[in-house]
Design an enzyme around this catalytic site. Sequence first.
Site, PDB file in Angstrom:
ATOM      1  N   ALA B  13       0.809  -1.558  -0.154  1.00  0.00           N
ATOM      2  CA  ALA B  13      -0.061  -0.182  -0.098  1.00  0.00           C
ATOM      3  C   ALA B  13       0.984   1.630   0.050  1.00  0.00           C
ATOM      4  CB  ALA B  13      -0.597  -0.341   1.281  1.00  0.00           C
ATOM      5  N   ALA B  14       1.892   1.415   1.661  1.00  0.00           N
ATOM      6  CA  ALA B  14       2.679   2.840   1.249  1.00  0.00           C
ATOM      7  C   ALA B  14       3.423   2.803  -0.250  1.00  0.00           C
ATOM      8  CB  ALA B  14       2.837   3.064   1.825  1.00  0.00           C
ATOM      9  N   ARG B  24       2.996  10.027 -11.532  1.00  0.00           N
ATOM     10  CA  ARG B  24       1.462  11.042 -11.872  1.00  0.00           C
ATOM     11  C   ARG B  24       2.377  11.843 -12.832  1.00  0.00           C
ATOM     12  NH1 ARG B  24      -2.545   7.278  -9.923  1.00  0.00           N
ATOM     13  NH2 ARG B  24      -2.180   8.586  -8.008  1.00  0.00           N
ATOM     14  N   GLU B  35      10.278  -5.722  -3.471  1.00  0.00           N
ATOM     15  CA  GLU B  35       9.527  -6.333  -2.709  1.00  0.00           C
ATOM     16  C   GLU B  35      10.232  -8.126  -2.009  1.00  0.00           C
ATOM     17  OE1 GLU B  35       6.525  -5.762  -1.333  1.00  0.00           O
ATOM     18  OE2 GLU B  35       6.589  -8.489  -1.222  1.00  0.00           O
ATOM     19  N   SER B  41       0.798  -4.995  -4.182  1.00  0.00           N
ATOM     20  CA  SER B  41      -0.393  -3.924  -4.306  1.00  0.00           C
ATOM     21  C   SER B  41      -1.462  -4.539  -3.855  1.00  0.00           C
ATOM     22  CB  SER B  41       0.016  -3.109  -4.898  1.00  0.00           C
ATOM     23  OG  SER B  41      -1.709  -2.278  -5.119  1.00  0.00           O
ATOM     24  N   CYS B  45      -5.774  -6.786   4.480  1.00  0.00           N
ATOM     25  CA  CYS B  45      -7.084  -7.118   5.503  1.00  0.00           C
ATOM     26  C   CYS B  45      -7.410  -8.214   5.333  1.00  0.00           C
ATOM     27  CB  CYS B  45      -7.635  -5.884   5.526  1.00  0.00           C
ATOM     28  SG  CYS B  45      -6.629  -4.250   5.484  1.00  0.00           S
ATOM     29  N   VAL B  83      15.515  -6.122   0.449  1.00  0.00           N
ATOM     30  CA  VAL B  83      16.884  -5.250   0.995  1.00  0.00           C
ATOM     31  C   VAL B  83      17.178  -5.188   2.149  1.00  0.00           C
ATOM     32  CG1 VAL B  83      17.584  -2.560   1.392  1.00  0.00           C
ATOM     33  CG2 VAL B  83      15.426  -3.040  -0.553  1.00  0.00           C
ATOM     34  N   TRP B 437     -32.307  11.338  16.966  1.00  0.00           N
ATOM     35  CA  TRP B 437     -31.637  12.046  17.036  1.00  0.00           C
ATOM     36  C   TRP B 437     -30.195  10.551  16.722  1.00  0.00           C
ATOM     37  CZ3 TRP B 437     -30.278  16.596  19.440  1.00  0.00           C
ATOM     38  CH2 TRP B 437     -31.170  17.349  19.277  1.00  0.00           C
ATOM     39  N   ARG B 445     -25.813  13.860  24.422  1.00  0.00           N
ATOM     40  CA  ARG B 445     -27.016  14.218  25.583  1.00  0.00           C
ATOM     41  C   ARG B 445     -26.726  14.134  26.267  1.00  0.00           C
ATOM     42  NH1 ARG B 445     -32.839  14.370  22.405  1.00  0.00           N
ATOM     43  NH2 ARG B 445     -32.798  16.755  24.302  1.00  0.00           N
TER      44      ARG B 445
END
Lengths: 451, 451
Positions: B13-14, B24, B35, B41, B45, B83, B437, B445
């Site tokens: 992901a990161a 881009r 990797e 990618s 989860c 790495v 509510w 409340r």
Amino acid sequence: MKKQKLIIIGGDAAGMSAASKVRREDTEIEIIVFEKSEYTSYSACGIPYFISGKVSTSEELIIRTPEQFKKKYNIDARILHEVVEVDTDQNRVLVKNSLEKTQFWESYDKLLIATGGKAYCPDVENRAADGIFGVSTLRSGIKINEFIENSKPKNAVIVGGGYIGLEMAEALLIKGLKVSLINRSEEIMNTLDSDMGKTIREAMEKLGVTMYLKEELKHFEVKNNTVSAVVTDKQKIKADIVILGMGTSPNTAFLKNSKIALSEKGAVKVSRTQRTNIRNVWSAGDCAETFHLVSKKSFYVSLGTVANKTGVVAGKNILGQKTTFPGVVGTGVCKICSYEVARTGLLEKEAKSLGIDYITATIESKTRAHYYPDAKDICVKLIAERKTGKLLGGQIIGEEGAAKRIDVLAVALTNKLTLQNIIDLDLSYAPPFSPVWDPVQIAARKLIGNQ
Amino acid sequence: MKKQKLIIIGGDAAGMSAASKVRREDTEIEIIVFEKSEYTSYSACGIPYFISGKVSTSEELIIRTPEQFKKKYNIDARILHEVVEVDTDQNRVLVKNSLEKTQFWESYDKLLIATGGKAYCPDVENRAADGIFGVSTLRSGIKINEFIENSKPKNAVIVGGGYIGLEMAEALLIKGLKVSLINRSEEIMNTLDSDMGKTIREAMEKLGVTMYLKEELKHFEVKNNTVSAVVTDKQKIKADIVILGMGTSPNTAFLKNSKIALSEKGAVKVSRTQRTNIRNVWSAGDCAETFHLVSKKSFYVSLGTVANKTGVVAGKNILGQKTTFPGVVGTGVCKICSYEVARTGLLEKEAKSLGIDYITATIESKTRAHYYPDAKDICVKLIAERKTGKLLGGQIIGEEGAAKRIDVLAVALTNKLTLQNIIDLDLSYAPPFSPVWDPVQIAARKLIGNQ
């Protein structure tokens, strides 16, 4: 010291919220509520589901009866009592007891006007005929049900394609009626931009509702004082029952000759403390104006949430506490067939009419991770100010799990968040609930790319 | 001018969010991703749902393959490349190609460390035995599935009662295994206060999970190098398969001898621009620290949402754009059996340990209007600062439609809203979606009444 007396006109959400708030903090003050109908404190929003049979009895929609208010709160809620005049010079109201056919003046120290709204209908021929119904009170809901049972109407015509019109169209379809809907503008759901409304119209057409767009109500035809047809500017449509869905107008006719200031649309003008132009008179709920936090203009909206909130604020101010109701951002949500529809803030057409330089983007995504079972479609449209990237509004259409995401945008609007702020939000994610980027963030990412 | 070279360590992901962002906006720069596993990618989860069979193939969890990155983005993602050392003096990394069993140095101009996290396990006897699995990579998910198919384990022991442990307990129950769970503290789900965790534990016990609370993993017993039992401080539990659910620790062992600063827990220390202590080295995702906006402290969290966001921010800063990631408010959500569980901000126990003078209230409500069919239970707990009424955190447990409401509280926390601000929010209401509510407002409340 003489005991203070608070009179509240109207015994539903706003009135009873105020009454309860006042009673909780002041056990001394006398509280009298005059309610025109037979019912206090009920959910008018539940009526379509009572008609469709999803809710089996009208009693389920009642939150508290006059007896419960008396017993639990020592609030004297008098049903079938209609206030027909307000005399602010002498601090008194003229009350009509419709059961005993009597009329009397009642004095007050403090007055709250919470008479709600009613279904709007233009002043056309035969508008008072039997079989023509608004859907704004529990009484109207019960009457619709009785009419369906007794008169067995086959053809229903809904006038107006907003939330209530569409909810009622679905309810009457479920009851087995043939349903047509006439809509003045070129697309239904003018609470959304027309590109979003189209999806809902097509879904309703598929379900069997005949839609007549760009058609305007001209008058009703009657037989034996019961509606028999709706005449539009284009045709005559057979109608055994008609539902008015052209919006709500405030119940303020009885104030016309009073000194209480009304807006052009007839809503009671109030400050942020819910006070009217008269020192000891407040107003709350569907009969009063509110303030739109995005357009920064006074605004008329008829919503249970606003009625409850403004009722509490009125109650606090009646108690002498200085609190204000900040206003609304224009949030609304509705379920039509399997679709969930929501909006908040400004629509594109509203931003345009306010002369705001805006940008907009629409995305399609899923309500859950794409691989998770039952991921449903969701479409999000965002509108933002071009120069600052500040959110102006959002619209969502989708299936199960889509609509409540509008709340994130509502909080974002209240706090003047930019698109980047929305992208940065720490929203919840797990595959059964959302894609990694929540659809509202996917929309913000697309829109920021358009900036 | 020589072409710049960006090396990214870690292709999930990161790393890939950063790579895509950079590509881009900069078509020139060379981007190489190393990797360790066979996959880029993917959604880690989603693994519990792949194990349970809700998601039928592991391919569905993959968002983009190395081939797609190459073709679409001209990103050179090299799988099975680990790495093993970073030399920031000479701007180079030592890479082990595990397919060809070779090793080489690769130089960089800019470096992003995005190696993610792995299932934490204390250094106990036999922890490397077969049949003991973490659930942090797609590879581990595929291996669990293969192990279940080939070895047909009957008894599963889950070590740890957090999100992953509980999701896996449910998944293995669905697969027909007998499932036990050991949990060190007195209640499961220590991401919630214990009064909230109890509900989930009872639901899981009903489903058939045997819970051992206040028991600590001591070591594993093995037969033929495969796990055969989990030994705790109290007993020995037969185990044919073990799932580690004791949390995630950052994959940063290869940085131990580098000059890159790590936190006590081993997470890469980063500024709000995701930069490390070294000028041309950034870090993002589960291997890096983040900032908690409520506690105002550095914070380690392993979440796909944060990985994606910090990846994009790292990418922007690598491009020379000055942007920052503001941090998180600690939002998490999870589905266990029919229960939805969510939290954001500080728990009561966290507020206590920070020495904050807080108030708290818990309410029970419904996800829809009480009369609307299928209104589900929802329980909301709020924590606020006593003096100011400022929200500190919220927890939600309920059934369908409950959990996503946490997002309103997450936005509220980000914007430092008070309980009164929450009550005033213009949240969406219609009977199929909410009481008038919203439950989070009902909780606010109640809590403001406690102030």
